[in-house]
Scaffold this active site. Structure first.
Site, PDB file in Angstrom:
ATOM      1  N   HIS A 192       0.823  -1.204   0.000  1.00 57.14           N
ATOM      2  CA  HIS A 192       0.000   0.000   0.000  1.00 57.14           C
ATOM      3  C   HIS A 192       0.858   1.255   0.000  1.00 57.14           C
ATOM      4  O   HIS A 192       0.515   2.263  -0.605  1.00 57.14           O
ATOM      5  CB  HIS A 192      -0.947  -0.009   1.206  1.00 57.14           C
ATOM      6  N   GLU A 434       4.462 -12.423 -29.534  1.00 60.91           N
ATOM      7  CA  GLU A 434       5.493 -12.383 -28.499  1.00 60.91           C
ATOM      8  C   GLU A 434       6.429 -13.576 -28.610  1.00 60.91           C
ATOM      9  O   GLU A 434       7.485 -13.608 -27.995  1.00 60.91           O
ATOM     10  CB  GLU A 434       4.840 -12.410 -27.111  1.00 60.91           C
ATOM     11  N   ASP A 458       8.549  -9.484 -24.554  1.00 62.51           N
ATOM     12  CA  ASP A 458       8.718 -10.934 -24.553  1.00 62.51           C
ATOM     13  C   ASP A 458       9.396 -11.419 -25.830  1.00 62.51           C
ATOM     14  O   ASP A 458      10.226 -12.318 -25.787  1.00 62.51           O
ATOM     15  CB  ASP A 458       7.355 -11.624 -24.392  1.00 62.51           C
ATOM     16  N   CYS A 505       3.251  -2.818 -28.908  1.00 63.12           N
ATOM     17  CA  CYS A 505       2.910  -2.350 -27.564  1.00 63.12           C
ATOM     18  C   CYS A 505       3.997  -2.695 -26.544  1.00 63.12           C
ATOM     19  O   CYS A 505       3.820  -2.473 -25.354  1.00 63.12           O
ATOM     20  CB  CYS A 505       1.552  -2.874 -27.119  1.00 63.12           C
TER      21      CYS A 505
HETATM   22  C1  PEP Z   1       5.363  -7.475 -24.192  1.00 62.07           C
HETATM   23  O1  PEP Z   1       5.737  -8.615 -23.910  1.00 62.07           O
HETATM   24  O2  PEP Z   1       5.984  -6.703 -24.964  1.00 62.07           O
HETATM   25  C2  PEP Z   1       4.132  -6.937 -23.596  1.00 62.07           C
HETATM   26  C3  PEP Z   1       3.628  -5.774 -23.970  1.00 62.07           C
HETATM   27  O3  PEP Z   1       3.580  -7.667 -22.593  1.00 62.07           O
HETATM   28  P1  PEP Z   1       4.147  -7.684 -21.082  1.00 62.07           P
HETATM   29  O4  PEP Z   1       5.216  -6.643 -20.964  1.00 62.07           O
HETATM   30  O5  PEP Z   1       2.969  -7.413 -20.221  1.00 62.07           O
HETATM   31  O6  PEP Z   1       4.661  -9.084 -20.964  1.00 62.07           O
HETATM   32 MG    MG Z   2       4.405  -9.984 -22.876  1.00 60.53          MG
END
Ligand code: PEP
Ligand code: MG
Length: 585
Positions: A192, A434, A458, A505
Site C-alpha cells: 500500500h 510475443e 517478450d 505495444c
Molecule cells: C510485451 O511482452 O511486450 C508486452 C507488452 O507484454 P508484457 O510486458 O505485459 O509481458
Molecule cells: Mg508480454
C-alpha cells in the site's frame, strides 16, 4: 566515497536530498503486570483506543481525499475494518485476561503473531498485508499511550523519507511540501505504501537491504526510482549527472507540452496512431485522452493481481465499463489475463516450474482453465455495449490456440445475442506476437484475426534466449540486435500484405530512438506508457516516411547492434536538438 544500493523501483522519478530516518513506535512500550480486577479497565482502554484510532484514520482519509483517487483512499478503509475486526479484538482480550498483561503488551504480542502469519503466506499480497496490521497496531498504541504522533516539519529543507517501511498513516504526518523521495527496507511493488507513493507522484524505492544502517539520518543521497538505485554520499560527478537529468527532464517536459496536443502526423502527412498502455482503470483516468488515439494495451492481469480472489463476471463488466468511460470513446484493447512467469496470481497457485517463462503462462493457463477465459471474454463483450472494446490474446503460439479462443468468443456472442444481452457483435479480436514462432508463421494466423500487436518485451527475450528479468544476462537483452530488426520487418510485411492492422505495444514503442525505424518498417500504431507519448509524437512530426524508410533500410543492413544503435540515436538526437534549439529561439 559514494556507495550504490539496489532496491525495487516502486515509483518513478529522481530525488536528491538528505535521507531522514523515521522510526516506528511499537518498540517502545510500557510493560505492566495486572491483577484480575484490572482486566475490565484495560478492556475499556482498548475500546477507547479503537475509537480514537478509527477517528484519526478517518480524518486522514478525508485529508488525503483531495490528493488520492477513491481506490487509493480505500487503503484507510482496510485499516478501519481491521480495527473493528471481531477476531482481532477477541484475541487482544484473551491475551490480556489470560496472561494478565497491560493492553499495550497484549497488542504487541497479538500484532506480532498476526504479522508472523501474514509474513509466511505464499500469496505476496497477503504478505504485504502484514504492513497494514503493523500500522494499525502502531496507531492503537499511540492512542493508548495518548501519544500524538506529531507532524514532521522539515524546516523548509527537502528530504527523503527513510524507514523500515512506508505506511499509509505516515502520509498524513509528513511535510509533503518538502518530501522528495521515499526509501524503505521492507515493502514490495504492490504494498500500500508503494501504491500511495505512485499516486502522490513521489519517487520511491523499496526493499533496500539495510538502508538505515548504510545511510544514517542526514546523509545526502540520490534516489533513482527508474533504475532502482540509491546512491549514498554521491560524488560531485554523480550529482552533476543527476542534476542534469532532472533539469533535462523538466526542460523537455515544459517544451513538450505544446507538442502533446498536436496531430500525430509525419512531415508528409502520414498518420501514426499513438496509444497508451495502462495497468488499471486508475491509470487510464490519468491519461490525457485527447493526446492518444487509443488505449492500445490494457493489461487486465494487474486488476486481478491486486485482489484476493478472481473478480466475478459482473465485477469485471463494471471495471471494463469504467475503463471505456475514462477512455472517452477511444478504443480500449483489453488483453486477456496474462499471468504466470513473472506475474503470479496470488490466489491461483501454479506448480513450480524449472523454466516458468517457457512454461504455463498467459493464454496457456486461460485455455487450461477455460472458465477463467470464458468469464473474462463474456465480461468484455457485455461491457462492449458501452464503448469501443477490443479483445487481445497474450502469448499465442499456435493456430489451434487462436481457433479455440475464437470459438469461445463466437459461442459467447451467440449466447448473448440469444438472450438479447447488449454487446458489440463485431468486436475486434487480436493476438499478441510475443513468441518467435508466431512471428515467423504469422501469415498462417492472420486470416483468423482482426489485428495483431507486437509484444517486443517478450519477443526479444524469446528471440535472444535472454530472461528479461535476470540482471546477470541483462547486457544480452538487446532490442537493437539485428535479428530483432529482421523479425520486426518480417512481422510488419506479413501484416501489411494481409491487410491487417499491426501495432507495437512493447517498451520499444515508447523509445523515441526507435520511432523512425518502426515507422520506416511499416508500423503505423505504437502504444506505450503515457509518459513517453510527447517525445515519440515529437519524433513522428519531424520526419517524412521516405526518410524513415531510408533509416530502416540502413539499419537493416548493419550487422551489429552497436552500429544500429548509433544510427538510430544519431537521427533522433538531431531531431531532438533541433526542436530544443527552435523552441528556445
Ligand atoms: C510485451 O511482452 O511486450 C508486452 C507488452 O507484454 P508484457 O510486458 O505485459 O509481458
Ligand atoms: Mg508480454
Amino acid at each position: 566515497m559514494s556507495r550504490k544500493l539496489k532496491g525495487i523501483p516502486a515509483a518513478p522519478g529522481i530525488a536528491i536530498a538528505p535521507i531522514v530516518h523515521f522510526h516506528t513506535d511499537l518498540d517502545f512500550i510500557p510493560t505492566r503486570e495486572i491483577g484480575e480486577r484490572d482486566v475490565e479497565g484495560e478492556m475499556r482502554r482498548l475500546g477507547e483506543a479503537i475509537t480514537t484510532a478509527s477517528r484519526s484514520i478517518l480524518f486522514l482519509r478525508h485529508e488525503m481525499a483531495s490528493t488520492l483517487s477513491d481506490r487509493d483512499t480505500q487503503i484507510y478503509d482496510v485499516q478501519v475494518n481491521l480495527l473493528h475486526d471481531k477476531t482481532f479484538k477477541a484475541d487482544l482480550e484473551r491475551e490480556v485476561s489470560t496472561n494478565l498483561v497491560n493492553v499495550e503488551v497484549a497488542l504487541q504480542r497479538v500484532v506480532g503473531r498476526y504479522e508472523a502469519v501474514f509474513d509466511k503466506a505464499e500469496d505476496p499480497l497477503m504478505r504485504e498485508r502484514s504492513a497494514d496490521i503493523r500500522d494499525v497496531g502502531r496507531q492503537l498504541l499511540s492512542a493508548l499511550m495518548d501519544r500524538d504522533r506529531s507532524v514532521y516539519t522539515a524546516d523548509g529543507q527537502d528530504y527523503i523519507f527513510g524507514a523500515d517501511e512506508f505506511m499509509p498513516s505516515d502520509a498524513g504526518l509528513l511535510d509533503r511540501e518538502h518530501l522528495r523521495g521515499i526509501v524503505t527496507v521492507r515493502g514490495g511493488k504492490y504494498s500500500h505504501g508503494s501504491i500511495l507513493a505512485r499516486s502522490l507522484g513521489i519517487p520511491a524505492l523499496v526493499g533496500v537491504d539495510k538502508v538505515l544502517a548504510k545511510a544514517p539520518s542526514g546523509t545526502p543521497v540520490i534516489l533513482d526510482g527508474e533504475s532502482g538505485t540509491l546512491i549514498v554520499n554521491p560524488g560531485k560527478d554523480e550529482l552533476t549527472h543527476y542534476h542534469g537529468l532532472i533539469r533535462d527532464r523538466a526542460e523537455a517536459h515544459a517544451r513538450l507540452i505544446e507538442v502533446r496536443f498536436a496531430p500525430s502526423v509525419t512531415l508528409d502527412g502520414q498518420h501514426v496512431d499513438l496509444g497508451a498502455n495502462v495497468e488499471s482503470v486508475h491509470d487510464l483516468q490519468h491519461v490525457e485522452t485527447e493526446v492518444v488515439s487509443s488505449i492500445g494495451l490494457f493489461r487486465t492481469e494487474f486488476a486481478f493481481m491486486e485482489r484476493r480472489q478472481f473478480p466475478t463476471e459482473d465485477e469485471q463488466v463494471r471495471m471494463y465499463e469504467a475503463a471505456m468511460e475514462a477512455a472517452k470513446g477511444r478504443p480500449v484493447t483489453f488483453r486477456t489475463l496474462d499471468v504466470g512467469g513473472d506475474k503470479p496470481l496470488p490466489y491461483f497457485r501454479t506448480p513450480d516450474e524449472r523454466n516458468p517463462v517457457l512454461g504455463w503462462r498467459g493464454l496457456r493457463i486461460s485455455l487450461a482453465w477455460p472458465d477463467i477465459l470464458y468469464t473474462q471474454i463474456r465480461a468484455i463483450l457485455r461491457a462492449s455495449a458501452s464503448g469501443h472494446a477490443r479483445i487481445l490474446l497474450p502469448m499465442v503460439t499456435t493456430l489451434d490456440e487462436v481457433r479455440r479462443c475464437r470459438e469461445i468468443v463466437e459461442t459467447i456472442r451467440q449466447d448473448l445475442a440469444d438472450s438479447s444481452t447488449p454487446h458489440d457483435g463485431d468486436i475486434e479480436f487480436g493476438i499478441m506476437v510475443e513468441v518467435p514462432a508466431t512471428a515467423i508463421a504469422l501469415d498462417q494466423l492472420l486470416p483468423h484475426v482482426d489485428f495483431v500487436s507486437v509484444g517486443t518485451n517478450d519477443l526479444v527475450q524469446y528471440l535472444l534466449a535472454v530472461d528479461r528479468d535476470n540482471p546477470r544476462v541483462a547486457s544480452l537483452y538487446d532490442p537493437y540486435h539485428p535479428a530483432v530488426l529482421r523479425m520486426l520487418e518480417k512481422i510488419a510485411s506479413q501484416a501489411i500484405r494481409a491487410g491487417k492492422p499491426v501495432s507495437i505495444c512493447g517498451e520499444i514503442a515508447g523509445d523515441h530512438y526507435y520511432t523512425m525505424l518502426l515507422v520506416g518498417l511499416g508500423f503505423r500504431e505504437l502504444s506505450m506508457a503515457p509518459v513517453f507519448l510527447p517525445r515519440v509524437k515529437l519524433m513522428v512530426r519531424s520526419f517524412t516516411i521516405a526518410e524513415a524508410e531510408s533509416v530502416a533500410t540502413e539499419a537493416l543492413a548493419l550487422t551489429d547492434s552497436g552500429a544500429i544503435r548509433e544510427v538510430l540515436t544519431a537521427k533522433s538526437r538531431a531531431i531532438w536538438s533541433e526542436f530544443l534549439g527552435e523552441a528556445s529561439n
